[in-house]
Design a protein around this motif. Structure first.
Motif, PDB file in Angstrom:
ATOM      1  N   SER A   1     -32.240 -81.639 -64.643  1.00  0.00           N
ATOM      2  CA  SER A   1     -32.567 -80.279 -65.083  1.00  0.00           C
ATOM      3  C   SER A   1     -32.506 -79.312 -63.910  1.00  0.00           C
ATOM      4  O   SER A   1     -32.767 -79.700 -62.764  1.00  0.00           O
ATOM      5  CB  SER A   1     -33.962 -80.249 -65.705  1.00  0.00           C
ATOM      6  OG  SER A   1     -34.002 -81.033 -66.878  1.00  0.00           O
ATOM      7  N   PRO A   2     -32.173 -78.044 -64.156  1.00  0.00           N
ATOM      8  CA  PRO A   2     -32.083 -77.077 -63.060  1.00  0.00           C
ATOM      9  C   PRO A   2     -33.420 -76.869 -62.361  1.00  0.00           C
ATOM     10  O   PRO A   2     -34.489 -77.148 -62.920  1.00  0.00           O
ATOM     11  CB  PRO A   2     -31.625 -75.798 -63.769  1.00  0.00           C
ATOM     12  CG  PRO A   2     -31.079 -76.232 -65.072  1.00  0.00           C
ATOM     13  CD  PRO A   2     -31.826 -77.468 -65.459  1.00  0.00           C
ATOM     14  N   VAL A   3     -33.344 -76.358 -61.150  1.00  0.00           N
ATOM     15  CA  VAL A   3     -34.525 -76.041 -60.355  1.00  0.00           C
ATOM     16  C   VAL A   3     -34.438 -74.585 -59.909  1.00  0.00           C
ATOM     17  O   VAL A   3     -33.396 -74.143 -59.416  1.00  0.00           O
ATOM     18  CB  VAL A   3     -34.629 -76.967 -59.117  1.00  0.00           C
ATOM     19  CG1 VAL A   3     -35.797 -76.548 -58.232  1.00  0.00           C
ATOM     20  CG2 VAL A   3     -34.776 -78.420 -59.546  1.00  0.00           C
TER      21      VAL A   3
ATOM     22  N   PHE B   1     -26.559 -76.982 -51.984  1.00  0.00           N
ATOM     23  CA  PHE B   1     -26.945 -77.406 -53.314  1.00  0.00           C
ATOM     24  C   PHE B   1     -26.105 -76.658 -54.345  1.00  0.00           C
ATOM     25  O   PHE B   1     -25.755 -75.490 -54.144  1.00  0.00           O
ATOM     26  CB  PHE B   1     -28.433 -77.122 -53.559  1.00  0.00           C
ATOM     27  CG  PHE B   1     -29.319 -77.645 -52.459  1.00  0.00           C
ATOM     28  CD1 PHE B   1     -29.862 -78.918 -52.528  1.00  0.00           C
ATOM     29  CD2 PHE B   1     -29.575 -76.875 -51.331  1.00  0.00           C
ATOM     30  CE1 PHE B   1     -30.654 -79.409 -51.513  1.00  0.00           C
ATOM     31  CE2 PHE B   1     -30.373 -77.360 -50.305  1.00  0.00           C
ATOM     32  CZ  PHE B   1     -30.904 -78.632 -50.399  1.00  0.00           C
ATOM     33  N   PRO B   2     -25.755 -77.290 -55.463  1.00  0.00           N
ATOM     34  CA  PRO B   2     -24.995 -76.597 -56.508  1.00  0.00           C
ATOM     35  C   PRO B   2     -25.825 -75.462 -57.101  1.00  0.00           C
ATOM     36  O   PRO B   2     -27.050 -75.578 -57.219  1.00  0.00           O
ATOM     37  CB  PRO B   2     -24.737 -77.695 -57.550  1.00  0.00           C
ATOM     38  CG  PRO B   2     -25.805 -78.713 -57.313  1.00  0.00           C
ATOM     39  CD  PRO B   2     -26.088 -78.684 -55.842  1.00  0.00           C
TER      40      PRO B   2
ATOM     41  N   LEU C   1     -36.327 -77.610 -50.724  1.00  0.00           N
ATOM     42  CA  LEU C   1     -35.210 -78.323 -51.344  1.00  0.00           C
ATOM     43  C   LEU C   1     -34.830 -79.564 -50.543  1.00  0.00           C
ATOM     44  O   LEU C   1     -34.513 -80.614 -51.111  1.00  0.00           O
ATOM     45  CB  LEU C   1     -34.004 -77.391 -51.473  1.00  0.00           C
ATOM     46  CG  LEU C   1     -34.140 -76.264 -52.496  1.00  0.00           C
ATOM     47  CD1 LEU C   1     -32.983 -75.277 -52.351  1.00  0.00           C
ATOM     48  CD2 LEU C   1     -34.183 -76.822 -53.912  1.00  0.00           C
ATOM     49  N   MET C   2     -34.873 -79.446 -49.225  1.00  0.00           N
ATOM     50  CA  MET C   2     -34.551 -80.587 -48.380  1.00  0.00           C
ATOM     51  C   MET C   2     -35.661 -81.633 -48.420  1.00  0.00           C
ATOM     52  O   MET C   2     -35.391 -82.838 -48.475  1.00  0.00           O
ATOM     53  CB  MET C   2     -34.290 -80.129 -46.951  1.00  0.00           C
ATOM     54  CG  MET C   2     -33.051 -79.250 -46.806  1.00  0.00           C
ATOM     55  SD  MET C   2     -32.685 -78.773 -45.092  1.00  0.00           S
ATOM     56  CE  MET C   2     -32.226 -80.357 -44.386  1.00  0.00           C
TER      57      MET C   2
ATOM     58  N   SER D   1     -30.238 -81.471 -58.394  1.00  0.00           N
ATOM     59  CA  SER D   1     -29.870 -80.678 -59.566  1.00  0.00           C
ATOM     60  C   SER D   1     -29.330 -79.313 -59.161  1.00  0.00           C
ATOM     61  O   SER D   1     -29.414 -78.901 -58.003  1.00  0.00           O
ATOM     62  CB  SER D   1     -31.091 -80.489 -60.468  1.00  0.00           C
ATOM     63  OG  SER D   1     -31.677 -81.719 -60.815  1.00  0.00           O
ATOM     64  N   GLU D   2     -28.802 -78.594 -60.153  1.00  0.00           N
ATOM     65  CA  GLU D   2     -28.369 -77.212 -59.935  1.00  0.00           C
ATOM     66  C   GLU D   2     -29.573 -76.362 -59.545  1.00  0.00           C
ATOM     67  O   GLU D   2     -30.654 -76.476 -60.118  1.00  0.00           O
ATOM     68  CB  GLU D   2     -27.741 -76.677 -61.216  1.00  0.00           C
ATOM     69  CG  GLU D   2     -27.191 -75.278 -61.103  1.00  0.00           C
ATOM     70  CD  GLU D   2     -26.546 -74.820 -62.398  1.00  0.00           C
ATOM     71  OE1 GLU D   2     -27.252 -74.179 -63.204  1.00  0.00           O
ATOM     72  OE2 GLU D   2     -25.353 -75.112 -62.607  1.00  0.00           O
ATOM     73  N   VAL D   3     -29.365 -75.484 -58.577  1.00  0.00           N
ATOM     74  CA  VAL D   3     -30.463 -74.723 -57.987  1.00  0.00           C
ATOM     75  C   VAL D   3     -30.207 -73.227 -58.097  1.00  0.00           C
ATOM     76  O   VAL D   3     -29.081 -72.768 -57.891  1.00  0.00           O
ATOM     77  CB  VAL D   3     -30.626 -75.114 -56.492  1.00  0.00           C
ATOM     78  CG1 VAL D   3     -31.547 -74.160 -55.776  1.00  0.00           C
ATOM     79  CG2 VAL D   3     -31.132 -76.546 -56.372  1.00  0.00           C
TER      80      VAL D   3
END
Length: 231
Positions: A39-41, A73-74, A97-98, A104-106
């Motif tokens: 799921s996206p973030v 990230f995507p 994020l790291m 996931s898509e960000v």
């Protein structure tokens, strides 16, 4: 909508820190943040230069003297009605994020610490809409006070320590305390994140937060708090 209040200090990254023992509790809390796989973030960062959405979710810690520590990230930002932000991610967006190794898509949204209540409400509305459409999880990047010990970046303040205690206790009753105390954490505690703290409180008002970790090993408050609300 599932979300988490998470810290963003570059020193939290294992590649940088020399104080792993001091950070063990915070790392443990971050390891227990649950994001829906696939799921996206959505990430809210207080260190962007303007309110808006980053065109690309990539950056490094070059401004901290560590250009080789980087992440990409995507992204998916086409449908977001916010100003576009060029350039690399700031550390408020990059470090969480790291730390969480997000796959996931960000979507990274800038909400500078100087953002006013109207701007914050606009961003909160955008996040709710995005999360409702996509089932995205939300990472709200924030630190609390910066004067909690003699090692802190700012002079020690007992009033800030007392405010921190209220924050950590009360957020488990209602996440709206993050909004209520945001200005005090900035003015009394020197927090860099009143905007994102306020946003977290608005996003999850009326829900109980779960404090997975809290530490101030360098005199700065690093909260890890999760919450969930229907959208």
């Amino acid at each position: 909508m599932r979300g988490a209040l998470v810290p963003h200090a570059p020193l939290l990254l294992p590649e940088i820190t020399s104080s792993g023992d001091a950070l063990r509790d915070v790392w443990d809390g971050m390891s227990r943040v649950r994001l829906d796989q696939g799921s996206p973030v959505i990430v809210l960062t207080p260190h962007a230069t303007a309110v808006g959405v980053y065109e690309e979710a990539r950056g490094s810690l070059a401004s901290f003297g560590a250009p080789d520590i980087a992440g990409a990230f995507p992204t998916g930002t086409d449908a977001i009605a916010l100003e576009r932000l060029d350039g690399p991610l700031d550390h408020g967006g990059l470090v969480p994020l790291m730390l969480l190794d997000v796959k996931s898509e960000v979507t990274v949204i800038g909400l500078p610490e100087t953002a006013n209540v109207t701007e914050t409400a606009e961003v909160v509305g955008t996040v709710r809409e995005l999360a409702g459409q996509s089932g995205a999880s939300v990472l709200v990047s924030a630190h609390t006070s910066a004067c909690l010990t003699e090692r802190a970046p700012l002079p020690y303040s007992f009033d800030a320590v007392r405010l921190e205690s209220n924050f950590i206790t009360d957020i488990e009753r209602d996440c709206s305390v993050a909004s209520d105390l945001a200005d005090g954490l900035a003015t009394v505690g020197g927090s860099c994140s009143p905007s994102t703290l306020r946003a977290f409180g608005m996003l999850f008002a009326g829900t109980e937060g779960t404090v997975l970790a809290y530490g101030a090993p360098f005199g700065v408050g690093y909260p890890v708090v999760t919450a969930e609300v229907d959208v």
